[in-house]
Scaffold this active site. Structure first.
Site, PDB file in Angstrom:
ATOM      1  N   SER A 125       0.836  -1.205   0.000  1.00 19.74           N
ATOM      2  CA  SER A 125       0.000   0.000   0.000  1.00 19.74           C
ATOM      3  C   SER A 125       0.865   1.247   0.000  1.00 19.74           C
ATOM      4  O   SER A 125       1.946   1.261   0.609  1.00 19.74           O
ATOM      5  CB  SER A 125      -0.871  -0.026   1.260  1.00 19.74           C
ATOM      6  OG  SER A 125      -1.454   1.227   1.472  1.00 19.74           O
ATOM      7  N   TYR A 149      -0.790  -0.841  10.787  1.00 25.05           N
ATOM      8  CA  TYR A 149      -1.174  -1.483   9.520  1.00 25.05           C
ATOM      9  C   TYR A 149      -0.114  -1.208   8.451  1.00 25.05           C
ATOM     10  O   TYR A 149       0.370  -2.118   7.774  1.00 25.05           O
ATOM     11  CB  TYR A 149      -2.548  -0.960   9.069  1.00 25.05           C
ATOM     12  CG  TYR A 149      -2.836  -1.224   7.611  1.00 25.05           C
ATOM     13  CD1 TYR A 149      -3.115  -2.514   7.179  1.00 25.05           C
ATOM     14  CD2 TYR A 149      -2.799  -0.192   6.670  1.00 25.05           C
ATOM     15  CE1 TYR A 149      -3.354  -2.759   5.827  1.00 25.05           C
ATOM     16  CE2 TYR A 149      -3.037  -0.437   5.335  1.00 25.05           C
ATOM     17  CZ  TYR A 149      -3.314  -1.717   4.915  1.00 25.05           C
ATOM     18  OH  TYR A 149      -3.537  -1.960   3.585  1.00 25.05           O
ATOM     19  N   LYS A 153       2.626  -3.795   6.431  1.00 27.06           N
ATOM     20  CA  LYS A 153       2.815  -3.884   4.969  1.00 27.06           C
ATOM     21  C   LYS A 153       4.307  -3.746   4.647  1.00 27.06           C
ATOM     22  O   LYS A 153       4.863  -4.521   3.863  1.00 27.06           O
ATOM     23  CB  LYS A 153       2.022  -2.779   4.252  1.00 27.06           C
ATOM     24  CG  LYS A 153       0.540  -3.068   4.137  1.00 27.06           C
ATOM     25  CD  LYS A 153       0.276  -4.235   3.184  1.00 27.06           C
ATOM     26  CE  LYS A 153      -1.182  -4.552   3.017  1.00 27.06           C
ATOM     27  NZ  LYS A 153      -1.429  -5.832   2.340  1.00 27.06           N
TER      28      LYS A 153
HETATM   29  C1  UD1 Z   1      -7.083   5.303   3.784  1.00 28.20           C
HETATM   30  C2  UD1 Z   1      -6.141   4.728   4.809  1.00 28.20           C
HETATM   31  C3  UD1 Z   1      -4.958   4.129   4.078  1.00 28.20           C
HETATM   32  C4  UD1 Z   1      -5.404   3.124   3.043  1.00 28.20           C
HETATM   33  C5  UD1 Z   1      -6.338   3.832   2.073  1.00 28.20           C
HETATM   34  C6  UD1 Z   1      -6.859   2.942   0.949  1.00 28.20           C
HETATM   35  C7  UD1 Z   1      -6.438   6.116   6.793  1.00 28.20           C
HETATM   36  C8  UD1 Z   1      -5.845   7.198   7.631  1.00 28.20           C
HETATM   37  N1  UD1 Z   1      -5.734   5.775   5.709  1.00 28.20           N
HETATM   38  O1  UD1 Z   1      -6.417   6.372   3.137  1.00 28.20           O
HETATM   39  O2  UD1 Z   1      -4.098   3.517   5.001  1.00 28.20           O
HETATM   40  O3  UD1 Z   1      -4.288   2.615   2.356  1.00 28.20           O
HETATM   41  O4  UD1 Z   1      -7.445   4.338   2.803  1.00 28.20           O
HETATM   42  O5  UD1 Z   1      -7.810   2.043   1.392  1.00 28.20           O
HETATM   43  O6  UD1 Z   1      -7.475   5.558   7.084  1.00 28.20           O
HETATM   44  N2  UD1 Z   1     -12.949  11.588   3.314  1.00 28.20           N
HETATM   45  C9  UD1 Z   1     -13.938  12.516   3.608  1.00 28.20           C
HETATM   46  N3  UD1 Z   1     -15.067  12.071   4.235  1.00 28.20           N
HETATM   47  C10 UD1 Z   1     -15.255  10.761   4.580  1.00 28.20           C
HETATM   48  C11 UD1 Z   1     -14.240   9.811   4.269  1.00 28.20           C
HETATM   49  C12 UD1 Z   1     -13.093  10.274   3.633  1.00 28.20           C
HETATM   50  O7  UD1 Z   1     -13.804  13.702   3.335  1.00 28.20           O
HETATM   51  O8  UD1 Z   1     -16.300  10.431   5.164  1.00 28.20           O
HETATM   52  C13 UD1 Z   1     -11.730  12.044   2.614  1.00 28.20           C
HETATM   53  C14 UD1 Z   1     -10.459  11.825   3.405  1.00 28.20           C
HETATM   54  O9  UD1 Z   1     -10.168  12.942   4.194  1.00 28.20           O
HETATM   55  C15 UD1 Z   1      -9.451  11.625   2.274  1.00 28.20           C
HETATM   56  C16 UD1 Z   1     -10.256  11.022   1.138  1.00 28.20           C
HETATM   57  O10 UD1 Z   1     -11.620  11.273   1.455  1.00 28.20           O
HETATM   58  O11 UD1 Z   1      -8.969  12.852   1.847  1.00 28.20           O
HETATM   59  C17 UD1 Z   1     -10.037   9.545   0.996  1.00 28.20           C
HETATM   60  O12 UD1 Z   1     -10.207   8.944   2.255  1.00 28.20           O
HETATM   61  P1  UD1 Z   1     -10.062   7.373   2.456  1.00 28.20           P
HETATM   62  O13 UD1 Z   1     -10.923   6.668   1.478  1.00 28.20           O
HETATM   63  O14 UD1 Z   1     -10.256   7.073   3.908  1.00 28.20           O
HETATM   64  O15 UD1 Z   1      -8.561   7.066   1.991  1.00 28.20           O
HETATM   65  P2  UD1 Z   1      -7.161   7.608   2.555  1.00 28.20           P
HETATM   66  O16 UD1 Z   1      -7.353   8.608   3.605  1.00 28.20           O
HETATM   67  O17 UD1 Z   1      -6.353   8.030   1.391  1.00 28.20           O
END
Ligand code: UD1
Length: 337
Positions: A125, A149, A153
């Site tokens: 990842s 996590y 990895k």
């Molecule tokens: C998350 C994990 C990461 C994992 C990746 C892919 C965390 C801190 N990191 O990363 O380890 O490899 O998923 O599965 O959990 N967002 C919103 N509202 C929401 C949910 C998300 O605004 O309700 C935003 C987040 O701030 C982020 C983006 O959407 O900017 C993507 O979020 P998310 O899908 O959780 O992925 P990552 O944060 O990149």
């Protein structure tokens, strides 16, 4: 027959990898304990591919069970995607994460050694990079995971590197995924997380389905083009194809690491707009506070994989939204039947 053992083959990414192998004329064998996947995926894969896929329900954390599976299947290569993957749970329960994730990979490598199977593709990842020092992130970026996590990895990558150095493997390819999204264009398989999702796309889908009232945007004051966080969302079918390309490659020094991403960032605001367009109606949303640990931007430099492997991303974020909407609508129809 060259069988490819897909460890974790019933999961979200594993099911798409299995399908991609089948569509390219290869023979995948699924190994899974169905802890975070629905066994019905096997029947759906069978109907999509028009074949009966060999599948073994195995606890990969059980060394003897893994060894027996290798003895029976005699795979020529392994794609290792099995493991625990919740960042939050890994912080609350690090020992589980270390023992399960490292244990599974150690069991697989030991069985590979015992049964002379010497090619592996490992599902890693972009989380191993931690807080990005620069974007786009290339494979030379320093590795500094910020949660257990991510460390599991990275440690699995290093264990595989040591196995190569010891002469036990002829080919090891590490794929560092950015943010996998979407579903197969058939709508027959897709992401089906058990429990409450944390990732953005399943949250968009749950909001569309009315399971959630609204999408909370985690912060609008980042230094990005619209103030919301930017990520590199890779269509799961493109990601799956990258595994098939990785299996066929001849890694430099027998061990190579590749980022798998599109090279293009999509902000949370753009993601909500694209999903709304795919749905044909706007999703309810609300601006919220920043989520702890979120980087403003995480985008892959993907030049290495594009130049070295016979692969490039073919599907857009809009495709991923449309495919996710189709998958969710077919799933809810079949659930209500
Ligand atoms: C998350 C994990 C990461 C994992 C990746 C892919 C965390 C801190 N990191 O990363 O380890 O490899 O998923 O599965 O959990 N967002 C919103 N509202 C929401 C949910 C998300 O605004 O309700 C935003 C987040 O701030 C982020 C983006 O959407 O900017 C993507 O979020 P998310 O899908 O959780 O992925 P990552 O944060 O990149």
């Amino acid at each position: 027959m060259n069988k490819i053992l897909v460890c974790g083959g019933a999961g979200y990414i594993g099911s798409h990898v299995t399908l991609s192998l089948l569509r390219k004329g290869q023979t995948p064998v699924i190994v899974d304990n169905f802890a975070n996947s629905d066994p019905s995926v096997i029947g759906r894969l069978n109907s999509l591919a028009g074949v009966q896929i060999e599948c073994h329900e195995v606890e990969l954390a059980d060394e003897a069970a893994v060894s027996r599976t290798f003895q029976e299947v005699k795979p020529s290569a392994v794609i290792q995607l099995a493991g625990l993957k919740s960042v939050g749970q890994s912080v609350a329960n690090p020992t589980d994460y270390y023992s399960v994730n490292l244990g599974i990979t150690l069991n697989i490598l030991s069985a590979m050694e015992r049964y002379s199977c010497d090619r592996i593709v490992f599902s890693s990842s972009a989380t191993v990079y931690g807080e990005p020092e620069y974007v786009p992130i290339d494979e030379a970026h320093c590795v500094s995971p910020i949660n257990p996590y991510g460390r599991t990895k990275y440690f699995q990558e290093e264990i595989i590197r040591d196995w190569v150095a010891a002469g036990e493997l002829s080919s090891a390819v590490i794929l560092r995924y950015f943010n996998p999204v979407g579903a197969d264009a058939s709508g027959v398989i897709g992401e089906d997380p058990s429990g409450i999702p944390n990732n953005l796309m399943p949250i968009l889908g749950d909001t569309a389905a009315g399971i959630r009232k609204e999408v909370e945007i985690f912060g609008g004051d980042y230094a990005t083009r619209d103030g919301t966080c930017e990520r590199d969302y890779i269509h799961v079918s493109d990601l799956a194809d990258a595994h098939v390309a990785a299996l066929a490659c001849d890694p430099e020094d027998k061990f190579e690491v590749f980022n798998v991403g599109t090279g293009r960032g999509v902000t949370v605001r753009e993601a909500i707009d694209a999903y709304s367009s795919a749905l044909g109606r706007p999703l309810p949303e609300r601006m919220g506070a920043r989520r702890e640990g979120d980087a403003a931007s995480s985008v892959a430099a993907n030049e290495k994989i594009v130049s070295r492997l016979n692969w490039r991303p073919l599907r857009s974020f809009e495709d991923a939204c449309r495919d996710d909407v189709r998958w969710r609508s077919q799933k809810s129809k079949s659930n209500s039947m």
